[in-house]
Design an enzyme around this catalytic site. Structure first.
Site, PDB file in Angstrom:
ATOM      1  N   ARG A  90      50.060  46.307  45.959  1.00  0.00           N
ATOM      2  CA  ARG A  90      49.154  45.287  46.496  1.00  0.00           C
ATOM      3  C   ARG A  90      49.356  45.137  48.002  1.00  0.00           C
ATOM      4  O   ARG A  90      48.386  45.007  48.758  1.00  0.00           O
ATOM      5  CB  ARG A  90      49.400  43.947  45.799  1.00  0.00           C
ATOM      6  N   CYS A 164      36.579  36.896  34.394  1.00  0.00           N
ATOM      7  CA  CYS A 164      37.076  36.427  35.680  1.00  0.00           C
ATOM      8  C   CYS A 164      37.107  34.906  35.640  1.00  0.00           C
ATOM      9  O   CYS A 164      36.342  34.281  34.898  1.00  0.00           O
ATOM     10  CB  CYS A 164      36.155  36.916  36.803  1.00  0.00           C
ATOM     11  N   TYR A 241      34.984  34.913  47.600  1.00  0.00           N
ATOM     12  CA  TYR A 241      35.068  36.317  47.989  1.00  0.00           C
ATOM     13  C   TYR A 241      33.974  36.711  48.967  1.00  0.00           C
ATOM     14  O   TYR A 241      34.086  37.722  49.665  1.00  0.00           O
ATOM     15  CB  TYR A 241      35.024  37.222  46.754  1.00  0.00           C
TER      16      TYR A 241
END
Length: 410
Positions: A90, A164, A241
């Site tokens: 990550r 999600c 996002y």
């Protein structure tokens, strides 16, 4: 009912267990199997899960194993929540793009592509094992990038649905603002995973989004990290996002000035694992809320209960487009409200997406097609094509440079 969690050693898992304990009337869980190759970490999380269920008076057993076949055998549902490469991968996903002036994020842009390249082959191998040892099991994918991973599973013929927590997070936030039970609130939520807009908030069937934007607009804007003026102009609430698109250069500057999110998460994980090792801790720690994944457990319980109970209710999931957004191919995976039954998820009609949103959705969906092809077949040219197609990269010299960096990073 047996449920297996692949990636069960994740520090997220107690969030799931908390939901299983609180919502036991919705989900008759009798056996929870946590599957993870990291034995030491897995045992800490499993011990925590056992204490949480015991403290709640829940009768389910908890088993920990590193053997996928043993773990999934006979399961009704298998939940995937794995991170291939761990926090070190990550960190690479978040920092390499910044070298080229691009957003460093683990689920979108170049970082999201790197994650997809690592993750899709592993998930498909797991799915083959699940099909062999639990052929009737539903696969619920929470592994990012959810849209690409879910499409890979569906293209391979698996019984899979992507999940999600963005939509349920919005629903709970708006319900709290309105001072009502979440069950009274429904969302006009549409787009792709991590690329969605809430264009309506229905309270008992009446759209109250204009009122929310007028009365709580500054608060909502702060939540998603975007200017209130933008939300007012859109008349909609972008997911947080969308900040990577609408404020790209600002985000890059912020990311270059701060430690990567991966470093913060790794520190939180170390602290969480210390808590999980404490035999006196038998409730979900408050720190877990900062780790991310809020309401993940409630979304998972609701989806699993509807799949197994044939409820026919409406939930926001990642599912085949099938004409829902007519400007996308039918086999694209979108994130919209769907009717959930024992047969799976059937997307419900949504109001046509305005060109301001539809153009970006079409752009990113095309990238996802190329990203999946690169994940399945490999090759620097395919990786470069996917990066060239992504609106957060786009330029040829950046696509070439990033493809080289991703290849070198492995």
């Amino acid at each position: 009912m047996k449920l297996a969690v692949v990636g069960g050693g994740s520090t997220y898992t107690p969030e799931l267990v908390d939901g299983f304990a609180r919502l036991r009337d919705e989900l008759p869980l009798t056996e929870l199997v946590l599957v993870d190759p990291a034995a030491e970490r897995l045992e800490l999380v499993a011990g925590m899960a056992r204490r949480m269920l015991r403290a709640a008076g829940h009768p389910a057993t908890v088993t920990a194993t590193g053997d996928v076949r043993e773990g999934v055998a006979g399961a009704a549902v298998v939940l995937l929540q794995l991170r291939v490469g761990g926090q070190a991968a990550r960190a690479s996903d978040e920092t390499l793009p910044l070298q080229c002036g691009c957003v460093g994020q683990e689920t979108t842009g170049a970082g999201g592509l790197a994650k997809a390249l690592r993750t899709v082959p592993v998930v498909l191998d797991l799915a083959r094992q699940i099909r062999a040892h639990a052929p009737e099991a539903w696969i619920v994918d929470f592994t990012n990038p959810v849209g690409i991973v879910t499409r890979a599973l569906l293209d391979a013929g698996h019984r899979a649905i992507g999940l999600c927590n963005v939509a349920i997070g919005f629903q709970r936030r708006f319900a709290a603002m309105l001072g009502v039970e979440p069950s009274r609130v429904a969302l006009g939520h549409a787009g792709l995973n991590h690329l969605t807009w809430v264009r309506a908030v229905w309270l008992d069937g009446e759209d109250v989004l204009p009122d929310l934007l007028r009365e709580r607009g500054q608060e909502i804007a702060a939540d998603v990290g975007l200017p209130r003026a933008l939300l007012s102009r859109l008349g909609a609430v972008p997911s947080y996002y969308l900040r990577y698109y609408y404020a790209h250069d600002l985000v890059v500057a912020e990311q270059r000035a701060e430690p990567p999110r991966a470093a913060q998460v790794a520190a939180m994980e170390r602290e969480l694992l210390q808590l999980y090792a404490d035999p006196s801790v038998d409730a979900k720690p408050e720190l877990l809320a900062r780790r991310g994944g809020a309401f993940y457990s409630e979304a998972a319980v609701a989806l699993i209960a509807s799949l197994l109970g044939d409820r026919g209710d409406t939930q926001v999931v990642n599912v085949r487009n099938g004409g829902t957004l007519p400007f996308l191919p039918d086999d694209a995976v979108i994130e919209v409200p769907a009717r959930i039954t024992a047969s799976g998820a059937e997307p419900l009609p949504v109001a046509p997406l305005e060109p301001l949103y539809a153009g970006l959705v079409a752009h990113v969906s095309a990238y996802e097609t190329l990203a999946l092809d690169a994940a399945l077949r490999g090759g620097r040219d395919r990786v470069t094509d996917a990066l060239l197609a992504h609106p957060l990269v786009g330029q040829e010299h950046l696509a070439r440079e990033l493809a080289g960096l991703l290849e070198a990073a492995g």
